[in-house]
Design a protein around this motif. Structure first.
Motif, PDB file in Angstrom:
ATOM      1  N   ALA A   1       0.978  -1.339   0.086  1.00  0.00           N
ATOM      2  CA  ALA A   1       0.014   0.074  -0.060  1.00  0.00           C
ATOM      3  C   ALA A   1       0.832   1.372  -0.002  1.00  0.00           C
ATOM      4  CB  ALA A   1      -0.936   0.000   1.223  1.00  0.00           C
ATOM      5  N   ALA A   2       1.879   1.232   0.772  1.00  0.00           N
ATOM      6  CA  ALA A   2       2.813   2.546   0.871  1.00  0.00           C
ATOM      7  C   ALA A   2       3.445   2.551  -0.470  1.00  0.00           C
ATOM      8  CB  ALA A   2       3.910   2.101   1.942  1.00  0.00           C
ATOM      9  N   ARG A   3       3.893   1.458  -1.113  1.00  0.00           N
ATOM     10  CA  ARG A   3       4.151   1.689  -2.511  1.00  0.00           C
ATOM     11  C   ARG A   3       3.222   2.197  -3.602  1.00  0.00           C
ATOM     12  NH1 ARG A   3       8.816   1.235  -1.063  1.00  0.00           N
ATOM     13  NH2 ARG A   3      10.162  -0.687  -1.017  1.00  0.00           N
TER      14      ARG A   3
ATOM     15  N   TRP B   1       3.769   5.857  -5.612  1.00  0.00           N
ATOM     16  CA  TRP B   1       3.414   5.832  -6.924  1.00  0.00           C
ATOM     17  C   TRP B   1       2.594   7.133  -7.313  1.00  0.00           C
ATOM     18  CZ3 TRP B   1       5.452   4.455 -11.633  1.00  0.00           C
ATOM     19  CH2 TRP B   1       4.365   4.692 -12.783  1.00  0.00           C
ATOM     20  N   ALA B   2       1.594   6.993  -6.682  1.00  0.00           N
ATOM     21  CA  ALA B   2       0.485   7.960  -6.846  1.00  0.00           C
ATOM     22  C   ALA B   2       0.712   9.414  -6.634  1.00  0.00           C
ATOM     23  CB  ALA B   2      -1.039   7.626  -6.312  1.00  0.00           C
ATOM     24  N   GLU B   3       1.519   9.479  -5.557  1.00  0.00           N
ATOM     25  CA  GLU B   3       1.904  10.847  -4.942  1.00  0.00           C
ATOM     26  C   GLU B   3       3.056  11.544  -5.588  1.00  0.00           C
ATOM     27  OE1 GLU B   3       1.711  10.406  -0.788  1.00  0.00           O
ATOM     28  OE2 GLU B   3      -0.505   9.670  -0.614  1.00  0.00           O
ATOM     29  N   ILE B   4       3.959  10.569  -5.971  1.00  0.00           N
ATOM     30  CA  ILE B   4       5.306  11.122  -6.340  1.00  0.00           C
ATOM     31  C   ILE B   4       5.544  10.781  -7.762  1.00  0.00           C
ATOM     32  CG2 ILE B   4       7.750  10.816  -5.877  1.00  0.00           C
ATOM     33  CD1 ILE B   4       7.256  10.339  -3.090  1.00  0.00           C
ATOM     34  N   GLN B   5       5.547   9.457  -8.109  1.00  0.00           N
ATOM     35  CA  GLN B   5       6.273   9.078  -9.404  1.00  0.00           C
ATOM     36  C   GLN B   5       5.090   9.188 -10.630  1.00  0.00           C
ATOM     37  OE1 GLN B   5       9.498   8.354  -9.555  1.00  0.00           O
ATOM     38  NE2 GLN B   5       9.316   8.091 -11.694  1.00  0.00           N
TER      39      GLN B   5
ATOM     40  N   GLY C   1       9.886   7.692  -4.901  1.00  0.00           N
ATOM     41  CA  GLY C   1       9.445   7.389  -6.054  1.00  0.00           C
ATOM     42  C   GLY C   1      10.003   6.364  -7.035  1.00  0.00           C
ATOM     43  N   LEU C   2      11.095   6.435  -7.081  1.00  0.00           N
ATOM     44  CA  LEU C   2      11.844   5.399  -8.059  1.00  0.00           C
ATOM     45  C   LEU C   2      11.634   3.895  -7.443  1.00  0.00           C
ATOM     46  CD1 LEU C   2      15.144   7.053  -8.445  1.00  0.00           C
ATOM     47  CD2 LEU C   2      13.410   6.335 -10.516  1.00  0.00           C
ATOM     48  N   LEU C   3      11.440   3.785  -6.338  1.00  0.00           N
ATOM     49  CA  LEU C   3      11.318   2.332  -5.584  1.00  0.00           C
ATOM     50  C   LEU C   3       9.911   1.990  -5.840  1.00  0.00           C
ATOM     51  CD1 LEU C   3      13.013   2.428  -2.137  1.00  0.00           C
ATOM     52  CD2 LEU C   3      13.780   1.121  -4.221  1.00  0.00           C
ATOM     53  N   SER C   4       8.856   3.070  -5.982  1.00  0.00           N
ATOM     54  CA  SER C   4       7.566   2.681  -6.153  1.00  0.00           C
ATOM     55  C   SER C   4       7.191   2.287  -7.751  1.00  0.00           C
ATOM     56  CB  SER C   4       6.570   3.787  -6.167  1.00  0.00           C
ATOM     57  OG  SER C   4       6.654   4.825  -7.216  1.00  0.00           O
ATOM     58  N   THR C   5       8.082   2.159  -8.712  1.00  0.00           N
ATOM     59  CA  THR C   5       8.066   1.843  -9.739  1.00  0.00           C
ATOM     60  C   THR C   5       8.208   0.476  -9.913  1.00  0.00           C
ATOM     61  OG1 THR C   5      10.353   1.888 -10.479  1.00  0.00           O
ATOM     62  CG2 THR C   5       9.313   3.777 -10.906  1.00  0.00           C
ATOM     63  N   GLY C   6       8.632  -0.441  -8.987  1.00  0.00           N
ATOM     64  CA  GLY C   6       8.719  -1.814  -9.150  1.00  0.00           C
ATOM     65  C   GLY C   6       9.784  -2.232  -9.844  1.00  0.00           C
TER      66      GLY C   6
ATOM     67  N   ALA D   1      17.359  -9.574  -3.874  1.00  0.00           N
ATOM     68  CA  ALA D   1      18.648 -10.277  -3.625  1.00  0.00           C
ATOM     69  C   ALA D   1      19.272  -9.740  -2.878  1.00  0.00           C
ATOM     70  CB  ALA D   1      19.272  -9.937  -5.194  1.00  0.00           C
ATOM     71  N   THR D   2      19.143  -8.353  -2.231  1.00  0.00           N
ATOM     72  CA  THR D   2      19.895  -8.080  -1.099  1.00  0.00           C
ATOM     73  C   THR D   2      19.103  -7.524  -0.132  1.00  0.00           C
ATOM     74  OG1 THR D   2      19.894  -5.596  -2.204  1.00  0.00           O
ATOM     75  CG2 THR D   2      21.814  -7.000  -2.846  1.00  0.00           C
ATOM     76  N   ASP D   3      18.684  -6.365   0.307  1.00  0.00           N
ATOM     77  CA  ASP D   3      17.967  -5.831   1.319  1.00  0.00           C
ATOM     78  C   ASP D   3      17.458  -4.189   1.091  1.00  0.00           C
ATOM     79  OD1 ASP D   3      19.720  -4.169   2.536  1.00  0.00           O
ATOM     80  OD2 ASP D   3      20.513  -5.902   3.600  1.00  0.00           O
ATOM     81  N   GLN D   4      16.387  -3.928   1.536  1.00  0.00           N
ATOM     82  CA  GLN D   4      16.159  -2.432   1.333  1.00  0.00           C
ATOM     83  C   GLN D   4      17.077  -1.529   1.673  1.00  0.00           C
ATOM     84  OE1 GLN D   4      13.002  -1.597   0.418  1.00  0.00           O
ATOM     85  NE2 GLN D   4      13.091   0.623   0.585  1.00  0.00           N
ATOM     86  N   ALA D   5      17.890  -1.773   2.679  1.00  0.00           N
ATOM     87  CA  ALA D   5      18.858  -0.961   3.050  1.00  0.00           C
ATOM     88  C   ALA D   5      20.051  -0.905   2.194  1.00  0.00           C
ATOM     89  CB  ALA D   5      19.468  -1.193   4.599  1.00  0.00           C
ATOM     90  N   GLN D   6      20.389  -1.861   1.546  1.00  0.00           N
ATOM     91  CA  GLN D   6      21.402  -1.845   0.546  1.00  0.00           C
ATOM     92  C   GLN D   6      20.795  -1.086  -0.845  1.00  0.00           C
ATOM     93  OE1 GLN D   6      24.408  -2.554   0.886  1.00  0.00           O
ATOM     94  NE2 GLN D   6      25.026  -2.504  -1.129  1.00  0.00           N
TER      95      GLN D   6
END
Length: 283
Positions: free
Chosen positions: A21-23, A27-31, A232-237, A245-250
């Motif tokens: 839902a956050a993603r 997407w809707a608010e930023i990207q 915004g970029l993360l919301s693109t999928g 493959a790694t984690d969110q922090a990386q």
């Protein structure tokens, strides 16, 4: 229309909590608005209006549909993402869609087959605005969706496909390479790849469509700050394979480093891009 620098302006609390839902909200608010110049260019060129019956594939949170509805277009949208679709339902409430009537806006979760309605006139415009050509396999599933959508249209109807422009014209390409660098160790699909000149034409040909024109549109990605850019970029999928493959922090660390050259003195982030669109006709 050049997109303004984006801060967080929630449309309302539509979706429930949770990462997906956050993603969708990001997407809707930023990207999503970064593609407004693309939507406008296509609608202007096609002169869409009250005689247009539009089927939007992968309609997301509905901004392109809202813009079409404000021109008097009768819009239907389908998407498999329930969170984004919930936001689209908010945006496309009759009083917010340019005074559209209740039956002028339809949304369905799923694919084009879910938009079939024998009681309605056939569609005469199909849009697939989700850009392809920057991730391996990002056109998978689009060909059968277009084939199904074509069956719901009049012969000779318009179909619009969108894609990333040449990498040398897309500043964001360098940032998207982070997805490939992080996901390659696990050989996971979905990593960045350079857009190819005939990506859109290849999809149209495989779907049995007849190309009938194309264009390029400047769609700069502008963000009010680095946090907005990352969200915004993360919301693109496009970074999901890298996250697995790694984690969110990386992923966020690598994105921050990749975005650094595009941060301006006032803290805003600016990345010029060019997108392509292809106009095709159903047979």
């Amino acid at each position: 229309m050049t997109p303004t620098l984006v801060r967080h302006h929630p449309i309302t609390a539509a979706a429930s909590g949770g990462e997906s839902a956050a993603r969708a909200r990001d997407w809707a608010e930023i990207q999503e608005r970064m593609l407004v110049p693309l939507y406008e260019a296509v609608y202007e060129r096609l002169e869409v209006g009250r005689d247009t019956r539009l089927l939007g594939l992968g309609c997301g949170s509905g901004l392109a549909l809202l813009m079409a509805a404000s021109r008097g277009v009768r819009v239907t949208g389908v998407d498999t993402d329930g969170e984004r679709l919930a936001l689209a339902r908010e945006r496309l409430a009759p009083e917010r869609a340019g005074g559209a009537h209740d039956n002028a806006v339809r949304l369905a979760r799923g694919g084009p087959a879910d938009a079939a309605d024998p009681g309605r006139p056939a569609y005469n415009l199909v849009t697939a605005f989700q850009p392809i050509g920057c991730a391996a396999g990002d056109s998978e599933g689009l060909v059968p969706a277009l084939e199904t959508a074509a069956e719901l249209t009049d012969r000779g109807s318009t179909v619009v496909l969108a894609g990333w422009g040449p990498p040398e014209r897309c500043t964001t390409s360098a940032v998207l390479r982070v997805a490939t660098r992080l996901s390659d160790p696990m050989r996971t699909p979905g990593g960045w790849r350079p857009a190819l000149r005939d990506d859109l034409e290849d999809v149209a040909q495989r779907a049995g469509l007849r190309p009938d024109g194309s264009g390029r549109v400047a769609c700069p990605f502008g963000y009010a700050d680095l946090e907005s850019a990352i969200r915004g970029l993360l919301s693109t999928g496009l970074f999901e394979a890298a996250r697995r493959a790694t984690d969110q922090a990386q992923v966020e660390k690598e994105l921050t480093e990749a975005l650094h050259p595009h941060v301006r003195r006032d803290g805003t982030v600016w990345m010029p891009n060019v997108f392509r669109y292809l106009i095709a006709r159903t047979r």
